[in-house]
Write an enzyme that holds these catalytic residues in place. Structure first.
Site, PDB file in Angstrom:
ATOM      1  N   ASP A  36      32.584  -8.162  12.385  1.00  0.00           N
ATOM      2  CA  ASP A  36      31.641  -7.118  12.797  1.00  0.00           C
ATOM      3  C   ASP A  36      30.256  -7.651  13.084  1.00  0.00           C
ATOM      4  O   ASP A  36      29.894  -8.735  12.652  1.00  0.00           O
ATOM      5  CB  ASP A  36      31.460  -6.136  11.630  1.00  0.00           C
ATOM      6  CG  ASP A  36      32.496  -5.054  11.664  1.00  0.00           C
ATOM      7  OD1 ASP A  36      33.210  -4.967  12.662  1.00  0.00           O
ATOM      8  OD2 ASP A  36      32.572  -4.303  10.667  1.00  0.00           O
ATOM      9  N   LYS A  58      32.533  -6.182  20.513  1.00  0.00           N
ATOM     10  CA  LYS A  58      32.915  -6.177  21.928  1.00  0.00           C
ATOM     11  C   LYS A  58      34.049  -5.206  22.208  1.00  0.00           C
ATOM     12  O   LYS A  58      34.306  -4.849  23.333  1.00  0.00           O
ATOM     13  CB  LYS A  58      33.381  -7.578  22.341  1.00  0.00           C
ATOM     14  CG  LYS A  58      32.254  -8.511  22.627  1.00  0.00           C
ATOM     15  CD  LYS A  58      32.706  -9.591  23.593  1.00  0.00           C
ATOM     16  CE  LYS A  58      31.614 -10.631  23.735  1.00  0.00           C
ATOM     17  NZ  LYS A  58      32.033 -11.928  23.278  1.00  0.00           N
ATOM     18  N   MET A 173      22.753   3.993   7.419  1.00  0.00           N
ATOM     19  CA  MET A 173      22.712   4.433   8.818  1.00  0.00           C
ATOM     20  C   MET A 173      21.701   5.563   9.001  1.00  0.00           C
ATOM     21  O   MET A 173      21.953   6.508   9.732  1.00  0.00           O
ATOM     22  CB  MET A 173      24.108   4.938   9.261  1.00  0.00           C
ATOM     23  CG  MET A 173      25.190   3.896   9.091  1.00  0.00           C
ATOM     24  SD  MET A 173      26.854   4.540   9.298  1.00  0.00           S
ATOM     25  CE  MET A 173      27.137   5.391   7.749  1.00  0.00           C
TER      26      MET A 173
HETATM   27  N1  SAH Z   1      30.241  -1.520   4.811  1.00  0.00           N
HETATM   28  C1  SAH Z   1      28.823  -1.708   4.883  1.00  0.00           C
HETATM   29  C2  SAH Z   1      28.100  -0.538   5.501  1.00  0.00           C
HETATM   30  C3  SAH Z   1      28.385  -0.355   6.946  1.00  0.00           C
HETATM   31  S1  SAH Z   1      27.539   1.013   7.635  1.00  0.00           S
HETATM   32  C4  SAH Z   1      28.298  -1.979   3.482  1.00  0.00           C
HETATM   33  O1  SAH Z   1      29.029  -1.839   2.512  1.00  0.00           O
HETATM   34  O2  SAH Z   1      27.133  -2.367   3.364  1.00  0.00           O
HETATM   35  C5  SAH Z   1      26.167   0.224   8.388  1.00  0.00           C
HETATM   36  C6  SAH Z   1      24.901   0.495   7.605  1.00  0.00           C
HETATM   37  O3  SAH Z   1      24.838  -0.352   6.479  1.00  0.00           O
HETATM   38  C7  SAH Z   1      23.630   0.184   8.374  1.00  0.00           C
HETATM   39  O4  SAH Z   1      23.277   1.238   9.233  1.00  0.00           O
HETATM   40  C8  SAH Z   1      22.645   0.033   7.247  1.00  0.00           C
HETATM   41  O5  SAH Z   1      22.255   1.272   6.762  1.00  0.00           O
HETATM   42  C9  SAH Z   1      23.490  -0.624   6.188  1.00  0.00           C
HETATM   43  N2  SAH Z   1      23.321  -2.085   6.178  1.00  0.00           N
HETATM   44  C10 SAH Z   1      24.264  -3.021   6.380  1.00  0.00           C
HETATM   45  N3  SAH Z   1      23.749  -4.258   6.236  1.00  0.00           N
HETATM   46  C11 SAH Z   1      22.451  -4.086   5.915  1.00  0.00           C
HETATM   47  C12 SAH Z   1      21.379  -4.976   5.608  1.00  0.00           C
HETATM   48  N4  SAH Z   1      21.538  -6.303   5.600  1.00  0.00           N
HETATM   49  N5  SAH Z   1      20.180  -4.448   5.307  1.00  0.00           N
HETATM   50  C13 SAH Z   1      19.996  -3.127   5.284  1.00  0.00           C
HETATM   51  N6  SAH Z   1      20.956  -2.257   5.573  1.00  0.00           N
HETATM   52  C14 SAH Z   1      22.179  -2.715   5.876  1.00  0.00           C
END
Ligand code: SAH
Length: 505
Positions: A36, A58, A173
């Site tokens: 991803d 992609k 998000m």
């Molecule tokens: N499965 C992922 C979440 C995916 S949804 C998890 O467990 O973290 C995508 C959201 O995750 C983004 O919109 C943001 O809100 C958050 N996110 C993912 N990586 C991040 C990071 N390094 N810093 C801040 N927010 C992050």
């Protein structure tokens, strides 16, 4: 029977060292990786080179359409018998649609396993110095989507309970919908003064934090053009950050440092700087490549049983020599009749990796020390093989010959200039966004000047702090017109890292 299987692996929040050991093991045996946008690409280095790498962004990004295609892809690859790793940012089961992917796999009868990861909320809270729970403040925390109303999350949030429950809330998000969500919490009874923190690119060198209150954070975010990806942490715990922040306090945090080095050298020094918070840009100035012809080395390898000694003077010589041995279909048994001299502890360690104990490891590992050691043995009439780099000093073979040995010294590898700088490094130098450059030998400075041209190098390094490991390297810098700003008292990489720290603190 197909051996196909899918591992859903949590990549962690951003810092590539925050993946689990089990995640790394899965990557190590992957034949296909579907990854991803939010999974750090550096993690792909754990996978075999031959593994197929497919960027899921992609295949349609976040739309349902894309998700169906990803599901079909996972099924198709596993049905073809492949070991598939589905690498997902954070944790696969937290807003990661990992559940849906598992459902599709189960339906298709494909075996799967899931490996947890550090989810963004946890990564962000820890790296921002904001404990999500605290005995004196709150005993609960909720992970909430900021995209309620989109996709399938249709109005599933109980805003009353969320607002009045008093627990910490972490929105995922939620940057584009920030204003609406903060407003809703206020409307449902949470105090407008409640502290809020936005944490962007948590756990990475680009981590960015914005603090405010429910009432003003949206204005602040707009004013500073705050962009996703970020989590929003809401609750009194945010105030603890003032006392507990640690990530930004690391001495080299936010500094961009170019590290010049020989290509094959271990990234030890870079790791020391990264550990202190620096963003490191590698800049190899020497590259090790095969000899122009293998003829002489091959001849010597076929003759190995007739040699009395093999002298190896660097870990690189060992690597190239054994690689060639392997290519020709031989293994360590050809050394049965000869003794091995390893110059330097690193060379000795490298030889041991091939199951061979060196017979002689001179305590002084300069050429003169090696010669001295041999002068105490009777090597009159012995045959000595000395596989070497093309530009190596000739002292050892010459002196051994003088003692009456027959010495063959075929080239096992060559040192050449890389033809260009890595694009990231060049880009940063051109953009003048580099804070510091480090040189760890005269050849690193001289080669960089050759690669860029002296004039361009001086121009690009205007205003950049120059750090040199010792007086000889500093002299080479000055000869090329560079002013040296940092030189440690002892000439080691540790001392250089410390000197950088002192300079920038
Ligand atoms: N499965 C992922 C979440 C995916 S949804 C998890 O467990 O973290 C995508 C959201 O995750 C983004 O919109 C943001 O809100 C958050 N996110 C993912 N990586 C991040 C990071 N390094 N810093 C801040 N927010 C992050």
């Amino acid at each position: 029977m197909s051996n196909g299987i899918v591992y859903l692996v949590g990549a962690g929040p951003g810092d590539p060292s925050l993946i689990t050991l089990r995640g790394v093991a899965c990557l190590g045996k992957a034949e296909v990786i579907v990854y991803d946008y939010l999974a750090n690409e550096q993690l792909l280095n754990h996978a075999p080179e031959a593994a197929e790498r497919i960027y899921a962004g992609k295949i349609g990004g976040r739309h349902n359409q894309g998700q169906d295609e990803i599901n079909s892809l996972l099924v198709a690859k596993a049905t073809a018998g492949k070991i598939v790793v589905r690498l997902k940012g954070g944790d696969p089961f937290v807003f990661g649609r990992g559940g849906e992917e598992c459902e599709a796999l189960r339906e298709a009868g494909i075996p799967f396993e899931v490996v947890p990861g550090v989810t963004a909320a946890v990564g962000a809270s820890v790296y921002a110095g904001i404990p999500l729970t605290h005995r004196d403040i709150t005993a609960s925390v909720a992970f909430v989507t900021g995209q309620e109303g989109k996709d399938k999350y249709e109005s599933s949030i109980d805003w009353d309970r969320l607002s009045l429950g008093g627990g910490t809330i972490v929105f995922y998000m939620g940057v584009t919908t920030l204003r609406r969500n903060m407003q809703r919490l206020i409307e449902h009874g949470r105090s407008p003064d409640t502290p809020v923190a936005l944490v962007r690119w948590a756990t990475t060198p680009c981590q960015q934090i914005l603090v405010g209150t429910l009432a003003d954070i949206a204005d602040r975010a707009e004013a500073s053009d705050f962009k996703p990806p970020a989590v929003t942490i809401v609750g009194e715990v945010v105030a603890l950050r003032e006392k507990l922040q640690w990530f930004e306090r690391r001495q080299l945090c936010g500094k961009k440092i170019v590290v010049t080095r020989a290509a094959e050298q271990a990234g030890e020094f870079s790791a020391k700087l990264s550990a202190r918070g620096a963003t490191v840009l590698e800049c190899p100035t020497i590259q090790l490549v095969e000899p122009e012809s293998w003829q002489l080395l091959d001849l010597a390898i076929r003759e190995l049983p007739n040699y009395d000694w093999v002298v190896l003077t660097s870990a690189n010589a060992v690597r190239f020599f054994f690689q060639r041995l392997d290519t020709l279909g031989f293994d360590a048994r050809v050394f049965a009749g000869c003794r091995i001299c390893a110059v330097g502890p690193k060379t000795a360690d490298e030889i041991r990796l091939f199951g061979i104990k060196p017979d002689l490891v001179p305590t002084d590992y300069k050429a003169e020390g090696v010669v001295d050691e041999f002068s105490r043995l009777d090597i009159q009439g012995s045959r000595v093989l000395f596989p070497r780099a093309d530009k190596a000093r000739d002292i050892i073979p010459l002196e051994l010959k003088r003692m009456g040995a027959h010495v063959d010294s075929p080239v096992a590898y060559r040192n050449i200039f890389p033809d260009r700088l890595p694009p990231e490094t060049l880009f940063a130098l051109e953009k003048r966004s580099v804070d510091c450059i480090t040189f760890t030998s005269s050849s690193t400075v001289q080669n960089l000047a050759t690669m860029l041209g002296e004039e361009l190098m001086l121009d690009m390094l205007k205003g950049v702090v120059v750090a040199s490991i010792g007086p000889i390297t500093s002299k080479s810098c000055r000869e090329l017109g560079l002013k040296v700003d940092i030189e440690p008292e002892s000439y080691t990489l540790d001392a250089l890292a410390e000197a950088l720290e002192t300079h920038f603190t």
